[in-house]
Design a protein around this motif. Structure first.
Motif, PDB file in Angstrom:
ATOM      1  N   GLU A 127      -4.093   3.060   3.839  1.00 58.04           N
ATOM      2  CA  GLU A 127      -3.421   2.163   2.825  1.00 58.04           C
ATOM      3  C   GLU A 127      -1.995   1.939   3.581  1.00 58.04           C
ATOM      4  O   GLU A 127      -1.502   0.633   3.439  1.00 58.04           O
ATOM      5  CB  GLU A 127      -3.008   2.744   1.558  1.00 58.04           C
ATOM      6  CG  GLU A 127      -2.274   2.194   0.557  1.00 58.04           C
ATOM      7  CD  GLU A 127      -2.693   0.711   0.174  1.00 58.04           C
ATOM      8  OE1 GLU A 127      -1.841   0.012  -0.459  1.00 58.04           O
ATOM      9  OE2 GLU A 127      -3.999   0.399   0.522  1.00 58.04           O
ATOM     10  N   THR A 128      -1.008   2.786   4.233  1.00 55.75           N
ATOM     11  CA  THR A 128      -0.041   2.642   4.506  1.00 55.75           C
ATOM     12  C   THR A 128       0.243   1.492   5.732  1.00 55.75           C
ATOM     13  O   THR A 128       0.845   0.750   5.732  1.00 55.75           O
ATOM     14  CB  THR A 128       0.706   3.949   4.885  1.00 55.75           C
ATOM     15  OG1 THR A 128       0.719   4.869   3.821  1.00 55.75           O
ATOM     16  CG2 THR A 128       2.184   3.897   5.582  1.00 55.75           C
ATOM     17  N   TYR A 129      -0.435   1.614   6.701  1.00 56.16           N
ATOM     18  CA  TYR A 129      -0.448   0.891   7.962  1.00 56.16           C
ATOM     19  C   TYR A 129      -1.119  -0.570   7.503  1.00 56.16           C
ATOM     20  O   TYR A 129      -0.642  -1.540   8.102  1.00 56.16           O
ATOM     21  CB  TYR A 129      -1.064   1.514   9.036  1.00 56.16           C
ATOM     22  CG  TYR A 129      -0.073   2.598   9.833  1.00 56.16           C
ATOM     23  CD1 TYR A 129       0.738   2.030  10.936  1.00 56.16           C
ATOM     24  CD2 TYR A 129       0.218   3.549   9.273  1.00 56.16           C
ATOM     25  CE1 TYR A 129       1.397   2.850  11.473  1.00 56.16           C
ATOM     26  CE2 TYR A 129       0.979   4.579   9.905  1.00 56.16           C
ATOM     27  CZ  TYR A 129       1.693   3.988  11.091  1.00 56.16           C
ATOM     28  OH  TYR A 129       2.647   4.943  11.491  1.00 56.16           O
ATOM     29  N   PHE A 130      -2.172  -0.652   6.772  1.00 55.00           N
ATOM     30  CA  PHE A 130      -2.706  -1.878   6.165  1.00 55.00           C
ATOM     31  C   PHE A 130      -1.702  -2.671   5.555  1.00 55.00           C
ATOM     32  O   PHE A 130      -1.414  -3.753   5.731  1.00 55.00           O
ATOM     33  CB  PHE A 130      -3.978  -1.488   5.442  1.00 55.00           C
ATOM     34  CG  PHE A 130      -4.605  -2.807   4.718  1.00 55.00           C
ATOM     35  CD1 PHE A 130      -5.215  -3.810   5.875  1.00 55.00           C
ATOM     36  CD2 PHE A 130      -4.473  -2.986   3.278  1.00 55.00           C
ATOM     37  CE1 PHE A 130      -5.443  -5.080   5.221  1.00 55.00           C
ATOM     38  CE2 PHE A 130      -4.944  -4.368   3.003  1.00 55.00           C
ATOM     39  CZ  PHE A 130      -5.623  -5.287   3.934  1.00 55.00           C
ATOM     40  N   THR A 131      -0.912  -1.993   4.658  1.00 53.21           N
ATOM     41  CA  THR A 131      -0.041  -2.629   3.880  1.00 53.21           C
ATOM     42  C   THR A 131       1.124  -3.214   4.726  1.00 53.21           C
ATOM     43  O   THR A 131       1.766  -4.311   4.578  1.00 53.21           O
ATOM     44  CB  THR A 131       0.613  -1.513   2.691  1.00 53.21           C
ATOM     45  OG1 THR A 131      -0.543  -1.187   1.809  1.00 53.21           O
ATOM     46  CG2 THR A 131       1.685  -2.363   1.772  1.00 53.21           C
ATOM     47  N   ALA A 132       1.550  -2.256   5.722  1.00 54.83           N
ATOM     48  CA  ALA A 132       2.701  -2.505   6.704  1.00 54.83           C
ATOM     49  C   ALA A 132       2.174  -3.706   7.451  1.00 54.83           C
ATOM     50  O   ALA A 132       2.827  -4.952   7.595  1.00 54.83           O
ATOM     51  CB  ALA A 132       3.021  -1.436   7.611  1.00 54.83           C
ATOM     52  N   TRP A 133       0.878  -3.607   7.783  1.00 52.99           N
ATOM     53  CA  TRP A 133       0.307  -4.726   8.689  1.00 52.99           C
ATOM     54  C   TRP A 133       0.249  -6.023   7.921  1.00 52.99           C
ATOM     55  O   TRP A 133       0.787  -7.217   8.474  1.00 52.99           O
ATOM     56  CB  TRP A 133      -1.028  -4.325   9.169  1.00 52.99           C
ATOM     57  CG  TRP A 133      -1.662  -5.311  10.215  1.00 52.99           C
ATOM     58  CD1 TRP A 133      -2.433  -6.412  10.030  1.00 52.99           C
ATOM     59  CD2 TRP A 133      -1.499  -5.328  11.727  1.00 52.99           C
ATOM     60  NE1 TRP A 133      -2.857  -7.013  11.272  1.00 52.99           N
ATOM     61  CE2 TRP A 133      -2.398  -6.384  12.066  1.00 52.99           C
ATOM     62  CE3 TRP A 133      -0.812  -4.608  12.451  1.00 52.99           C
ATOM     63  CZ2 TRP A 133      -2.458  -6.596  13.678  1.00 52.99           C
ATOM     64  CZ3 TRP A 133      -1.026  -4.843  13.788  1.00 52.99           C
ATOM     65  CH2 TRP A 133      -1.636  -5.910  14.288  1.00 52.99           C
ATOM     66  N   GLY A 134      -0.286  -6.128   6.884  1.00 51.43           N
ATOM     67  CA  GLY A 134      -0.508  -7.328   6.055  1.00 51.43           C
ATOM     68  C   GLY A 134       1.002  -7.887   5.821  1.00 51.43           C
ATOM     69  O   GLY A 134       0.981  -9.292   5.765  1.00 51.43           O
ATOM     70  N   SER A 135       1.752  -7.036   5.165  1.00 51.51           N
ATOM     71  CA  SER A 135       3.022  -7.665   4.907  1.00 51.51           C
ATOM     72  C   SER A 135       4.043  -8.169   6.230  1.00 51.51           C
ATOM     73  O   SER A 135       4.501  -9.281   5.901  1.00 51.51           O
ATOM     74  CB  SER A 135       4.248  -6.297   4.619  1.00 51.51           C
ATOM     75  OG  SER A 135       3.638  -5.778   3.124  1.00 51.51           O
ATOM     76  N   LEU A 259      10.145 -16.841  -0.297  1.00 53.89           N
ATOM     77  CA  LEU A 259       9.793 -15.505  -0.950  1.00 53.89           C
ATOM     78  C   LEU A 259       8.186 -15.297  -1.142  1.00 53.89           C
ATOM     79  O   LEU A 259       7.186 -16.379  -1.562  1.00 53.89           O
ATOM     80  CB  LEU A 259      10.678 -15.491  -2.320  1.00 53.89           C
ATOM     81  CG  LEU A 259       9.946 -14.248  -3.406  1.00 53.89           C
ATOM     82  CD1 LEU A 259      10.457 -12.716  -2.542  1.00 53.89           C
ATOM     83  CD2 LEU A 259      10.773 -14.367  -4.604  1.00 53.89           C
ATOM     84  N   THR A 260       7.874 -14.416  -0.796  1.00 53.73           N
ATOM     85  CA  THR A 260       6.322 -13.959  -0.872  1.00 53.73           C
ATOM     86  C   THR A 260       6.121 -12.558  -1.175  1.00 53.73           C
ATOM     87  O   THR A 260       6.894 -11.752  -1.342  1.00 53.73           O
ATOM     88  CB  THR A 260       5.537 -14.358   0.457  1.00 53.73           C
ATOM     89  OG1 THR A 260       4.135 -14.199   0.336  1.00 53.73           O
ATOM     90  CG2 THR A 260       5.872 -13.265   1.528  1.00 53.73           C
ATOM     91  N   GLY A 261       4.854 -12.224  -1.334  1.00 54.67           N
ATOM     92  CA  GLY A 261       4.457 -10.734  -1.636  1.00 54.67           C
ATOM     93  C   GLY A 261       3.395 -10.410  -1.091  1.00 54.67           C
ATOM     94  O   GLY A 261       2.354 -11.070  -0.992  1.00 54.67           O
ATOM     95  N   PHE A 262       3.018  -9.101  -0.808  1.00 52.86           N
ATOM     96  CA  PHE A 262       1.765  -8.594  -0.337  1.00 52.86           C
ATOM     97  C   PHE A 262       1.039  -7.594  -1.336  1.00 52.86           C
ATOM     98  O   PHE A 262       1.714  -6.604  -1.733  1.00 52.86           O
ATOM     99  CB  PHE A 262       1.838  -7.686   1.168  1.00 52.86           C
ATOM    100  CG  PHE A 262       0.590  -7.352   1.319  1.00 52.86           C
ATOM    101  CD1 PHE A 262      -0.350  -8.339   2.373  1.00 52.86           C
ATOM    102  CD2 PHE A 262       0.193  -6.257   1.651  1.00 52.86           C
ATOM    103  CE1 PHE A 262      -1.484  -8.085   2.952  1.00 52.86           C
ATOM    104  CE2 PHE A 262      -0.891  -5.754   2.180  1.00 52.86           C
ATOM    105  CZ  PHE A 262      -1.782  -6.892   2.826  1.00 52.86           C
ATOM    106  N   PHE A 263      -0.298  -7.989  -1.716  1.00 57.83           N
ATOM    107  CA  PHE A 263      -1.078  -7.054  -2.286  1.00 57.83           C
ATOM    108  C   PHE A 263      -2.344  -6.527  -1.610  1.00 57.83           C
ATOM    109  O   PHE A 263      -2.934  -7.330  -0.852  1.00 57.83           O
ATOM    110  CB  PHE A 263      -1.590  -7.870  -3.544  1.00 57.83           C
ATOM    111  CG  PHE A 263      -2.395  -7.162  -4.404  1.00 57.83           C
ATOM    112  CD1 PHE A 263      -2.256  -5.873  -4.913  1.00 57.83           C
ATOM    113  CD2 PHE A 263      -3.769  -7.823  -5.116  1.00 57.83           C
ATOM    114  CE1 PHE A 263      -3.005  -5.257  -5.871  1.00 57.83           C
ATOM    115  CE2 PHE A 263      -4.541  -7.017  -5.984  1.00 57.83           C
ATOM    116  CZ  PHE A 263      -3.999  -5.826  -6.130  1.00 57.83           C
ATOM    117  N   SER A 264      -2.256  -5.177  -1.464  1.00 55.16           N
ATOM    118  CA  SER A 264      -3.058  -4.589  -0.250  1.00 55.16           C
ATOM    119  C   SER A 264      -4.669  -4.639  -0.745  1.00 55.16           C
ATOM    120  O   SER A 264      -5.281  -3.587  -0.506  1.00 55.16           O
ATOM    121  CB  SER A 264      -2.565  -3.514   0.214  1.00 55.16           C
ATOM    122  OG  SER A 264      -2.585  -2.497  -0.951  1.00 55.16           O
ATOM    123  N   ASN A 265      -5.174  -5.319  -1.854  1.00 58.74           N
ATOM    124  CA  ASN A 265      -6.613  -4.991  -2.323  1.00 58.74           C
ATOM    125  C   ASN A 265      -7.554  -5.686  -1.630  1.00 58.74           C
ATOM    126  O   ASN A 265      -8.819  -5.521  -2.027  1.00 58.74           O
ATOM    127  CB  ASN A 265      -6.480  -5.580  -3.791  1.00 58.74           C
ATOM    128  CG  ASN A 265      -7.528  -4.640  -4.769  1.00 58.74           C
ATOM    129  OD1 ASN A 265      -7.629  -3.368  -4.382  1.00 58.74           O
ATOM    130  ND2 ASN A 265      -8.081  -5.098  -5.535  1.00 58.74           N
TER     131      ASN A 265
END
Length: 324
Positions: A127-135, A259-265
């Motif tokens: 979860e942590t690295y996937f979220t960082a990667w996507g962001s 401005l954007t946002g990342f949702f890791s789902n």
């Protein structure tokens, strides 16, 4: 199997491991024998308050990520014994998650991985690295020429983002609201560490991209710190504010700032492959704050809640050596 079962708001001191039926395999689902899992702030929110929401299936085994081996591949293309990671997709909320010895998971949110990392190090990634990667790449389109600001850098996601950005060749400035943690930011690779008192305007310059992890609480100030053409990705909510009441995009987003946002789902096997290829190429090893045995899950939850651990908390479910 042994598992943590939640039915109502639960304090860390009330967490117990109980016996629960090992799930029966169904078509389209795979049974994963969990070796380890990382803990996340969203699981704390579930445990303390969100568990009362009507959309949470109860009883529920929490946990939004895990690493382990395929115990039963059912009708999928996986094979027994295959090393996998799993994350999101309703895990730990819509269906049982990772605070257990086994998890029955939708095959489309289980991913094969090629890595020599130990189980505990691997558990710090999903979860942590996937979220960082996507962001960083999907939302910020990060380039080596960028000056990245990580606001709220002393969390597991912050450390991962700093590590990836520095491997790419970026200049990185990171913040913390605790003076005692500033050294941690430079230790993990940040070029500059700043003490965040809620206003960074006038303290930073040349910022082209921002990973906003404090969230709505500081977002307006963050937007005011950008170079023209810069992008802010709001991914975290460490500040504890979840909605921006009175938000006026015309007035609150400066001209020429995005401005954007990342949702890791929505992880995919392709993205997971790209992430691990990057980690392998750059010889990146995830930082772990502390690894606990599953029998000490209550203590791990308490320490996470009190901010005692710097970095990712990993739980050893297997009870043995996680270096295999």
């Amino acid at each position: 199997m042994k598992a943590v079962i939640l039915t109502k708001p639960t304090e860390s001191t009330e967490i117990r491991i109980t016996e629960y039926p090992t799930p029966a395999v169904k078509p389209g689902l795979v049974l994963v024998r969990i070796k380890a899992f990382g803990m996340n702030h969203s699981e704390q929110i579930l445990r303390k308050s969100e568990i009362s929401a009507p959309y949470i299936q109860k009883p529920i085994i929490p946990g939004i990520e895990c690493v382990g081996e395929i115990a039963d591949a059912s009708d999928t293309a996986f094979t027994a014994g295959q090393k996998v990671i799993a994350l999101m997709g309703g895990m730990g909320r819509s269906f049982h998650g990772s605070y257990a010895e086994y998890a029955l998971l939708p095959a489309h949110h289980v991913f094969a991985v090629e890595t020599n990392l130990s189980w505990d190090r691997l558990a710090a990634i999903p979860e942590t690295y996937f979220t960082a990667w996507g962001s960083l790449f999907e939302c910020l389109s990060l380039k080596s020429s960028d000056h990245l600001l990580v606001r709220g850098g002393t969390c597991a996601l912050g450390y991962a983002a700093i590590q990836i950005a520095k491997a790419l060749g970026c200049k990185v400035t990171a913040t913390t609201h605790r003076e005692s943690k500033m050294q941690l930011l430079t230790d993990c690779g940040a070029d500059t560490a700043l003490l965040d008192n809620g206003s960074l305007r006038g303290q930073v310059s040349g910022i082209t991209k921002v990973l906003e992890l404090v969230g709505i609480k500081t977002l307006k100030d963050t937007l005011s710190c950008m170079e023209k053409g810069g992008i802010v990705c709001n991914t975290g909510n460490l500040g504890g504010v979840y909605t921006w009441n009175g938000f006026d995009p015309i007035k609150d987003i400066p001209n020429g700032i995005y401005l954007t946002g990342f949702f890791s789902n929505t992880p995919t096997q392709q993205t997971i492959n790209e992430l691990f290829a990057f980690l392998n190429t750059h010889n990146l090893v995830p930082h772990i704050g502390k690894c606990y045995l599953f029998t000490d899950i209550a203590k791990a939850c308490e320490d996470m809640e009190n901010g005692k651990i710097n970095g990712k908390i990993v739980i050893n479910v297997d009870g043995g050596d996680l270096n295999g």
